[in-house]
Scaffold this motif. Sequence first.
Motif, mmCIF file in Angstrom:
data_model
loop_
_atom_site.group_PDB
_atom_site.id
_atom_site.type_symbol
_atom_site.label_atom_id
_atom_site.label_comp_id
_atom_site.label_asym_id
_atom_site.label_seq_id
_atom_site.Cartn_x
_atom_site.Cartn_y
_atom_site.Cartn_z
ATOM 1 N N GLY A 1 0.772 -1.200 -0.010
ATOM 2 C CA GLY A 1 0.025 0.002 -0.002
ATOM 3 C C GLY A 1 0.995 1.253 0.101
ATOM 4 N N ILE A 2 2.023 1.170 -0.555
ATOM 5 C CA ILE A 2 2.796 2.421 -0.478
ATOM 6 C C ILE A 2 2.890 3.025 -1.843
ATOM 7 N N PRO A 3 2.462 4.133 -2.001
ATOM 8 C CA PRO A 3 2.397 5.012 -3.179
ATOM 9 C C PRO A 3 4.042 4.808 -4.049
ATOM 10 N N VAL A 4 3.867 4.918 -5.416
ATOM 11 C CA VAL A 4 4.909 5.078 -6.025
ATOM 12 C C VAL A 4 5.489 6.215 -7.112
ATOM 13 N N VAL A 5 6.594 6.590 -7.117
ATOM 14 C CA VAL A 5 6.910 7.527 -8.087
ATOM 15 C C VAL A 5 8.047 6.831 -8.877
ATOM 16 N N LEU A 6 7.888 6.796 -10.287
ATOM 17 C CA LEU A 6 8.976 6.039 -10.892
ATOM 18 C C LEU A 6 9.883 7.048 -11.352
ATOM 19 N N CYS A 7 11.179 6.990 -11.413
ATOM 20 C CA CYS A 7 12.403 7.845 -11.884
ATOM 21 C C CYS A 7 13.212 6.967 -12.897
ATOM 22 N N PHE A 8 13.098 7.512 -14.165
ATOM 23 C CA PHE A 8 14.193 6.736 -15.133
ATOM 24 C C PHE A 8 15.445 7.728 -15.411
ATOM 25 N N ASN A 9 16.401 7.275 -15.050
ATOM 26 C CA ASN A 9 17.607 8.160 -14.832
ATOM 27 C C ASN A 9 18.557 7.887 -16.079
ATOM 28 N N LYS A 10 19.416 8.623 -16.378
ATOM 29 C CA LYS A 10 20.380 8.594 -17.387
ATOM 30 C C LYS A 10 19.592 9.232 -18.750
ATOM 31 N N ARG A 11 18.699 10.464 -18.602
ATOM 32 C CA ARG A 11 17.724 10.659 -19.796
ATOM 33 C C ARG A 11 18.854 11.466 -20.851
ATOM 34 N N ASP A 12 20.022 11.835 -20.309
ATOM 35 C CA ASP A 12 21.003 12.285 -21.415
ATOM 36 C C ASP A 12 21.479 11.500 -22.307
ATOM 37 N N LEU A 13 21.226 10.204 -22.155
ATOM 38 C CA LEU A 13 21.839 9.085 -23.132
ATOM 39 C C LEU A 13 20.862 8.725 -24.051
ATOM 40 N N VAL A 14 19.528 9.043 -24.109
ATOM 41 C CA VAL A 14 18.721 8.520 -25.156
ATOM 42 C C VAL A 14 17.896 9.607 -25.756
ATOM 43 N N GLY A 15 16.927 9.195 -26.744
ATOM 44 C CA GLY A 15 16.396 10.136 -27.609
ATOM 45 C C GLY A 15 14.834 10.141 -27.079
ATOM 46 N N GLU A 16 14.037 10.989 -27.727
ATOM 47 C CA GLU A 16 12.561 11.218 -27.340
ATOM 48 C C GLU A 16 11.879 9.912 -27.419
ATOM 49 N N GLU A 17 12.262 9.140 -28.316
ATOM 50 C CA GLU A 17 11.664 7.751 -28.764
ATOM 51 C C GLU A 17 11.455 6.817 -27.721
ATOM 52 N N GLU A 18 12.763 6.614 -26.803
ATOM 53 C CA GLU A 18 12.730 5.791 -25.782
ATOM 54 C C GLU A 18 11.929 6.325 -24.598
ATOM 55 N N GLN A 19 12.055 7.606 -24.256
ATOM 56 C CA GLN A 19 11.515 8.327 -23.261
ATOM 57 C C GLN A 19 9.811 8.210 -23.476
ATOM 58 N N ALA A 20 9.356 8.348 -24.906
ATOM 59 C CA ALA A 20 7.770 8.334 -25.293
ATOM 60 C C ALA A 20 7.400 6.734 -24.743
ATOM 61 N N GLU A 21 8.276 5.910 -25.232
ATOM 62 C CA GLU A 21 7.775 4.517 -25.024
ATOM 63 C C GLU A 21 7.546 4.062 -23.403
ATOM 64 N N LEU A 22 8.491 4.587 -22.784
ATOM 65 C CA LEU A 22 8.413 4.324 -21.209
ATOM 66 C C LEU A 22 7.350 5.088 -20.543
ATOM 67 N N GLN A 23 6.986 6.271 -21.073
ATOM 68 C CA GLN A 23 5.799 6.972 -20.567
ATOM 69 C C GLN A 23 4.487 6.245 -20.859
ATOM 70 N N SER A 24 4.355 5.739 -22.138
ATOM 71 C CA SER A 24 2.999 5.027 -22.705
ATOM 72 C C SER A 24 2.943 3.775 -21.934
ATOM 73 N N VAL A 25 4.010 3.077 -21.439
ATOM 74 C CA VAL A 25 3.780 1.923 -20.503
ATOM 75 C C VAL A 25 3.247 1.981 -19.295
ATOM 76 N N TYR A 26 3.944 3.126 -18.622
ATOM 77 C CA TYR A 26 3.657 3.205 -16.974
ATOM 78 C C TYR A 26 2.947 4.410 -16.558
ATOM 79 N N GLN A 27 3.037 5.393 -17.508
ATOM 80 C CA GLN A 27 2.179 6.686 -17.063
ATOM 81 C C GLN A 27 0.797 6.145 -17.255
ATOM 82 N N SER A 28 0.483 5.413 -18.274
ATOM 83 C CA SER A 28 -1.076 5.053 -18.632
ATOM 84 C C SER A 28 -1.384 3.900 -17.441
ATOM 85 N N CYS A 29 -0.465 3.305 -16.598
ATOM 86 C CA CYS A 29 -1.012 2.512 -15.188
ATOM 87 C C CYS A 29 -1.313 3.330 -14.203
#
Length: 294
Positions: free
Chosen positions: A106-134
């Motif tokens: 019952g512990i609320p979660v915030v997801l943090c994806f680090n090393k943003r500087d090493l990837v492009g917008e596409e990878e970020q959008a993919e992760l967002q689509s999977v977990y933000q939609s949850c």
Amino acid sequence: MQGKIIKGIAGFYYVFIVESGVYECKAKGIFRKEKQKPLVGDNVEITILDEAEKTGNLESIFPRKNELIRPAAANVDQALIVFAMTKPRPHFWLLDRFLVMMENKGIPVVLCFNKRDLVGEEEQAELQSVYQSCGYPVIFTSALEQENIQAVKNVLKGKTTVIAGPSGVGKSSLINRLQPEAKMETGGISKKIDRGKHTTRHAELIAVDEHSFIMDTPGFSSLYLSDLEKEDLKYCFKEFAMYEGTCRFHGCDHIHEPGCAVQKAVEDGAIHRMRYQSYTEMYREIQEKKRYGR
């Protein structure tokens, strides 16, 4: 005086008191007698023995709002689960286990994806689509470039947050950005606990400010599902909730039953297939363990 246990080593408990600092305390014998073990994160009452030496006795523990077994910690308000976007790439099955573990407590979660500087917008959008939609808040950071560190500080404000995630994802770098003095000898604590150089690292609370704490959790990669029944696993996947009660069969476990609304949502793309795959694998793992009594 009232404070919060920020570390416990070899029978000594280090209690942080606002505007007073850190006190080294021994627990009274009553705790052993009542088989009550003080935990990092406990709100406690202490008596001061020596103000100059910052020593005291642990007198009582206030009621806990929750308790984690691995790592042993209490009164956690939320979890910040940290994974790298690359180097190493996210292990989604492991990430989903972290989420299930926290949902089960019952512990609320915030997801943090680090090393943003090493990837492009596409990878970020993919992760967002999977977990933000949850329904999970998602923050993309770069500890190296100090990107979005303030956004993380904002979600920590006024809370005790456990930081979890696999090794190599930049947790330590992130903690150092959140609290540059994390390695500093707070109130002489480092000198006091240097008895024989303890090699075992322990859960430790780090004060970001007077009312915000982050809990570093070494060894928080042993994710056990042993206290979870397979019938309860579905309640740990937030995106399943809206389909509850709409399956053909009451008590549907969303595995092989006909007329299952969750399986249809997966087919329709409303639930991400990767998340559903994690669910079925965990379900079968729990099923096997129960079957063989492990």
